[in-house]
Design a protein around this motif. Structure first.
Motif: not given
Length: 272
Positions: A158-160, A172-175, A177-185, A206-212
């Motif tokens: 996970c890139m986060r 693998r999942h993709h955000c 907002k940022c396009g990063f490869v991330v895990c479900a958690d 991280l992007c969720y907190r930024q967007l909020l």
């Protein structure tokens, strides 16, 4: 050249041939004043692996699709308005040469040409069409672009959080907002981004907190802008609004956005 070809029979025939190749699955492409300027095969960096795609450059749109039988049958047609396009050249990698990014407000992706000359020709023609179109419409170049998705094979973790290892069972999942490869958690949240979709999309924590934070900031700006109007019609503004934020929220600072494709910083330093 565009004006000269706009209403010619040869141009109509070429556009009709492209429509026939996409068949019923494609959108009609013939419009008054539309000219087909060129075509070619480019390699598109997709989520799983790079794949060849057929591209058609018109004076107002860029069309691409999957190749079933070259020159005869294509599918998965995509149409991109050129006035929404921004281009960015990228450095070569071991796997991909002559790369550049096609950035739009809804989707951004990386392509590569067979040679440096071909890349220069594509970029030159695209930029000329975009410039001509923006001058004609009076629009400003697009400033907001969707993040390109990092290919799955770019990372095994996970890139986060940089802890979770991907496997057959750990997807693998993709955000969005940022396009990063991330895990479900690290991507449990969804957020409504109307520019990308009418439905809430998966985003990393991280992007969720930024967007909020951005949403709260915009709401605060709207509230302050509305206060003089309420005062003018005799309403008293509510008191204590400025003290709503906790000390932690006031002190919290989000890291500046950093681009995976253009930054020299390693992706492991991007985690929250």
């Amino acid at each position: 050249m565009v004006d000269h070809l706009a209403n010619t029979e040869i141009n109509s025939q070429r556009i009709a041939a492209v429509e026939n190749c996409f068949g019923a699955s494609g959108q009609p492409l013939a419009l008054p004043g539309r000219v087909l300027l060129g075509e070619g095969i480019l390699t598109k960096e997709c989520r799983k692996k790079p794949k060849p795609r057929i591209f058609f450059l018109f004076n107002d749109i860029l069309v691409y699709g999957s190749i079933i039988i070259n020159k005869r049958k294509y599918n998965s047609q995509h149409i991109i308005p050129l006035e929404d396009v921004t281009l960015e050249t990228l450095p070569d990698t071991l796997q991909m040469k002559n790369r550049w990014m096609i950035k739009t407000s809804k989707k951004s992706f990386v392509v590569s040409a067979a040679s440096l000359t071909e890349r220069k020709e594509w970029i030159s023609h695209l930029e000329e069409c975009i410039k001509h179109l923006l001058t004609k419409t009076g629009r400003q170049p697009c400033r907001e672009h969707a993040a390109p998705w990092i290919p799955d094979k770019a990372t095994d973790i996970c890139m986060r959080c940089t802890h979770t290892k991907f496997s057959t069972l750990t997807r693998r999942h993709h955000c969005r907002k940022c396009g990063f490869v991330v895990c479900a958690d690290c991507s449990r949240h969804r957020f409504l981004m109307p520019r990308l979709s009418p439905k809430p999309l998966r985003v990393c924590n991280l992007c969720y907190r930024q967007l909020l934070a951005e949403e709260k900031k915009e709401a605060e700006a709207d509230r302050r802008q509305a206060e003089p109007i309420r005062s003018a019609v005799g309403y008293e503004p509510s008191s204590g609004d400025d003290s709503d934020k906790s000390d932690d929220e006031k002190a919290e600072q989000w890291p500046a956005d950093t681009e995976f494709y253009t930054s020299a910083v390693s992706w492991s330093s991007f985690h929250s």
